[in-house]
Design an enzyme around this catalytic site. Structure first.
Site, PDB file in Angstrom:
ATOM      1  N   ASN A 868      34.016  -7.088  72.905  1.00 30.05           N
ATOM      2  CA  ASN A 868      33.012  -6.932  71.849  1.00 30.05           C
ATOM      3  C   ASN A 868      31.586  -6.697  72.330  1.00 30.05           C
ATOM      4  O   ASN A 868      30.783  -6.120  71.594  1.00 30.05           O
ATOM      5  CB  ASN A 868      33.014  -8.175  70.952  1.00 30.05           C
ATOM      6  N   TYR A 869      31.245  -7.141  73.539  1.00 33.79           N
ATOM      7  CA  TYR A 869      29.835  -7.130  73.919  1.00 33.79           C
ATOM      8  C   TYR A 869      29.505  -6.342  75.180  1.00 33.79           C
ATOM      9  O   TYR A 869      28.377  -5.896  75.330  1.00 33.79           O
ATOM     10  CB  TYR A 869      29.334  -8.581  74.070  1.00 33.79           C
ATOM     11  N   ILE A 870      30.439  -6.185  76.100  1.00 33.96           N
ATOM     12  CA  ILE A 870      30.173  -5.418  77.317  1.00 33.96           C
ATOM     13  C   ILE A 870      30.557  -3.965  77.076  1.00 33.96           C
ATOM     14  O   ILE A 870      31.682  -3.681  76.673  1.00 33.96           O
ATOM     15  CB  ILE A 870      30.961  -5.988  78.516  1.00 33.96           C
TER      16      ILE A 870
END
Length: 913
Positions: A868-870
């Site tokens: 979700n974030y990298i």
């Protein structure tokens, strides 16, 4: 920047105890009076993180702060094969009096606190996650310093990007001027080329100006055009697959199945004039409804007060919802779950004529504890066991039939392209579980009927037929919507949508825009941080509250938080909606957060913050504020996001989580040195970086309930290889007894990790494993013979084959008695056995790395960060640069989801976030 809200803007519902609009110097000084003389800790560190369980023993302290007893690790003997938990036949009411069984589950519907029991996430002092060091520097200090270094690098990068953009703009302006002077005779109506190298254009969408998405460095499309040369026929595939080779391989494997969607490279396509129009033509076959309810056999009944009862078929179906899940004790033994189910069950009983005994007399069901669902549970468990025990051929046939039934719904035609549909199945009726401490857990989810479903489809397309005897609620042709079908569920009144799959172009574009937005934040992050740091001391209360919230969101990845309907869902909060009781302050600069966060998961964490932030929070909690009052009473999420958008169009609080994770990962990967590393070591280095991102961005979790068992199994595998290595060495002695003198007796000693008791247990496992393999091979061979119309082999053939396992058992007994191992295999030599030992050493080393990796990951949500974030392009670049197959980091599902990242980066090893 000055605040854009006044005292009158404070919502009336939250105006009981509101902070003063301005802050006087005397009030500011007052916050320092009670400060202890203790030296403040390094800001930026998380001490503890994760949800906790209410059932643990705590020593209460004022304002909700609690000291929790330290967790003791429990070492349990782990077997190679898991034993399934068997439910006793006692009624539910009786089973509730016994101890709760801890069910191991990875279900997202379960609260983590319930999964893991009363375990606390470890203190930062107990968590050796950053690289080990011989110095005495505390880990919290190291993390804080690492964060500070990464933020300095971010500020330097932001200044460089702005200077570069300014230089390019100046050069572009000069170039245009020169061109104009040299080409005065050219036609004035000559079209201009579209700019895509980071210069944003504005366009109107629904009457609102919207900034076009842009790449801060260079167009992705240009980078992606550098494709790998086509491989020649007959050329052997390389041993190591890069991201590009995996992508090509997946193309070949899926050729003919969904070639149209494979060929669409939306990241190379020009941007649409109107981004709000999602499709021009859309065709699909609607949704797949669950099968109708099959009534219970006449001998299977619900029991009340020890007597069987008859129910109307609708009430019986609801009873089976509860009865079929007795094994899920974390749900069925939850008082809230029981209460909500029983209320709905009584409602359906009233509507369907109630329950009756075997003589037809009414039975008044009014005490949940007198209900016994055991017979229902046993019925469904028997069906499940029978399905599992079916021959492989029967299972295969059923799977083929299921795939044939689902095939029409799996794909749609989106602008003429074949796109995969995600959740085309309508959820079956059942009991709502929810996540965390949801107040409606146990409520009956009613069966969704076609009359509730709205279909979204192209005007020229054929509207799918509803099930016979039914009709759709409505049919619409909204080309600004990306959903194919929609209905409203009865539990929370939420709308459910049928969307395209994660690997579709629409979903991919959404992910792409998210990460590009985070990349754009690189240019502005230093100014934003400088501004909110300055405003932490602002005289305007609204500005100071906003700056403090931005600090917490940026530094500790707190979610912004939105207003909730507390009647329908748990009172989940985020940073902007924190209440007085959610924050505890501990001098000199530790802040303890304890609240229900996203998905009703309890968030408990201790942060070491900047001293000024600590002072501000103390000010925001200043009397007469009390429990129930807002901490940030002069700030809302919408106001915060409006302020952020003044720095960069489209910037919201949630972009910081993506930016911080991706930027941190980028910095860590750039510093890696992987020369002369094995594949397993490279993978571990990547995971170490991922782990640091999770810690630095506070993507941590409690230790999973099954972690200890998994680690024991992995340890047993390592011990098994060590035992195999020892046997191989003993075979060398059997061939050449003089080796004991040449190599030394120590070389042939049993590994310290192994003992006789474990060896005997392992030998039994090896014998049983061989028996199982022989049995499965025999059954598979017979199925093949039957499929070819030949006579199956008799049972005596199986007995003959099983003799090999009996001989192995006898061999182990002899070895245990004589302490000698006879050399095995054809043409076995000392040299061959030496090579075998080297290979075993390599396998042991790989498993030990995996073991260390898993142990390090037990408190860290690597998946959350990576998925979700990298930015997935960072993982693709690592894969390309260090020749590690992309499937080592992304599963097949994730490779499909991030197809755009794999193909847009291509073989590029220099792409940067």
């Amino acid at each position: 920047m000055p605040s854009d809200i006044s005292d009158d803007d404070v919502p009336l519902a939250r105006a009981s105890h509101v902070s003063a609009p301005t802050i006087s110097p005397s009030t500011d000084r007052e916050m320092d009076k009670s400060a202890s003389k203790a030296r403040p800790g390094p800001p930026g560190a998380s001490i503890r993180h994760g949800p906790v369980d209410d059932r643990m023993d705590i020593d209460s302290t004022p304002n909700g702060n609690a000291k929790r007893k330290s967790r003791s690790s429990i070492n349990q003997a782990v077997k190679y094969k898991e034993e399934s938990d068997s439910d006793d036949g006692a009624p539910l009411a009786k089973r509730q009096k016994s101890k709760h069984k801890k069910a191991e589950s990875d279900s997202d519907d379960e609260p983590i606190a319930r999964k893991n029991g009363p375990k606390l996430p470890p203190s930062i002092k107990e968590t050796a996650t950053l690289e080990s060091s011989d110095d005495n520097q505390p880990l919290g200090t190291k993390i804080a310093q690492r964060k500070a270094d990464i933020e300095k690098a971010a500020a330097k990068e932001a200044k460089a990007l702005r200077a570069d953009a300014k230089a390019k703009a100046k050069a572009k302006s000069t170039s245009k001027k020169d061109v104009k002077e040299e080409s005065d005779d050219e036609p004035l109506a000559k079209p201009k080329k579209r700019q895509s190298n980071g210069v944003s254009s504005t366009k109107k969408v629904n009457g609102v100006k919207k900034e076009a998405e842009s790449d801060s460095d260079a167009p992705i499309a240009k980078k992606a055009k550098k494709a790998a040369p086509a491989s020649k026929k007959g050329k052997a595939a390389p041993a190591t697959k890069t991201a590009r080779s995996v992508k090509s391989e997946s193309k070949e494997n899926s050729e003919g199945e969904d070639d149209e969607e494979e060929g669409y490279r939306w990241w190379d396509a020009p941007k649409k004039e109107d981004d709000s129009i999602k499709w021009t033509t859309l065709e699909h076959n609607g949704v797949l409804f669950p099968p109708p309810y099959e009534p219970l056999p006449k001998n299977v009944k619900l029991y009340y007060d020890g007597q069987p009862v008859n129910l109307h078929v609708e009430a019986e179906e609801v009873a089976t919802f509860f009865g079929s899940m007795l094994h899920s004790t974390q749900n069925v033994e939850n008082p809230v779950f029981q209460k909500n189910f029983f209320n709905d069950f009584k409602d359906i009983l009233r509507k369907t004529g109630g329950a009756k005994d075997m003589n037809g007399n009414p039975v008044d069901i009014k005490d949940f504890k007198k209900l016994d669902f055991t017979k229902i549970f046993e019925h469904y468990k028997a069906i499940s066991d029978a399905k599992k025990a079916r021959p492989a051929a029967e299972k295969k046939a059923e799977k083929a039939e299921k795939e044939k039934m689902e095939a029409p719904y799996m794909y749609c035609k989106w602008d003429g392209r074949k796109e995969k549909v995600g959740n085309f199945r309508v959820e079956p009726p059942g009991l709502f579980r929810g996540r965390g401490e949801h107040p409606k857990t146990g409520t009956v989810k009613k069966r969704v009927m076609p009359e509730q479903v709205t279909i979204n489809i192209g005007k020229e397309a054929k509207v799918p037929d509803p099930p016979p005897g039914h009709k759709w609620k409505a049919v619409q042709h909204d080309n600004k919507a990306t959903w194919l079908a929609m209905w409203q569920e009865n539990v929370n009144g939420n709308y459910k949508y049928v969307m395209l799959a994660a690997n579709s172009s629409i979903k991919g574009q959404s992910d792409f825009k998210k990460f590009e937005k985070a990349r754009e934040l690189k240019k502005h992050i230093d100014r934003i941080r400088a501004d909110y740091t300055r405003e932490l001391k602002s005289e305007v209360m609204a500005d100071r509250q906003r700056a403090t919230a931005m600090y917490l969101i940026d530094k500790f990845a707190l979610r912004a938080g939105n207003e909730k309907d507390t009647e329908n869902e748990a009172e989940t909060v985020g940073c902007c909606s924190l209440k007085y009781e959610h924050v505890t302050l501990k001098e000199p600069n530790t802040v303890i957060f304890d609240f229900l966060g996203k998905d009703s998961i309890r968030f408990y964490n201790e942060f070491v913050v900047d001293r000024q932030v600590f002072k501000n929070l103390k000010m925001f909690k200043k009397p007469p504020k009390e429990d129930g009052d807002d901490i940030f009473d002069r700030l809302t999420t919408s106001q915060l996001n409006k302020h952020l958008s003044s720095y960069m169009p489209g910037l919201t609080a949630k972009v910081f989580r993506t930016y911080n994770a991706s930027w941190t990962m980028s910095q860590l990967l750039q510093k890696l040195k992987v020369e002369d590393r094995t594949m397993a070591e490279k993978i571990k280095l990547y995971n170490d970086c991922n782990r640091e991102v999770a810690i630095l961005c506070n993507h941590k979790r409690t230790v999973g309930a099954s972690h200890e068992a998994q680690m024991e199994k992995l340890t047993d595998r390592i011990k098994g290889l060590k035992y195999q290595k020892w046997r191989t060495k003993m075979m060398m002695l059997d061939l050449d007894p003089k080796l004991k003198k040449k190599k030394g007796a120590e070389f042939f000693e049993l590994d310290p990790d192994l003992d006789e008791a474990w060896i005997e247990q392992h030998q039994k496992f090896l014998v049983e494993e061989q028996k199982s393999k022989i049995q499965k091979k025999f059954e598979k061979d017979n199925e093949k013979l039957q499929a070819e119309g030949e006579k199956p082999m008799p049972e005596k053939e199986l007995k003959e084959r099983l003799k090999a396992a009996t001989e192995l058992e006898a061999k182990f007994k002899k070895e245990n008695k004589t302490k000698k191992v006879e050399a095995e295999g054809k043409g076995v030599t000392v040299e061959k056995l030496t090579t075998a030992i080297e290979k075993l050493d390599e396998r042991i080393r790989t498993l030990e790395l995996q073991c260390a990796d898993r142990e390090g990951n037990k408190e860290v949500a690597l998946g959350t960060s990576k998925i979700n974030y990298i930015d997935p392009r960072l993982t693709v670049v690592f894969s390309n640069k260090f020749k590690v197959p992309i499937e080592k980091f992304f599963s097949k599902t994730l490779r499909d989801k991030f197809k755009w990242a794999i193909e847009s980066v291509g073989d590029d090893e220099t792409w940067e976030f």
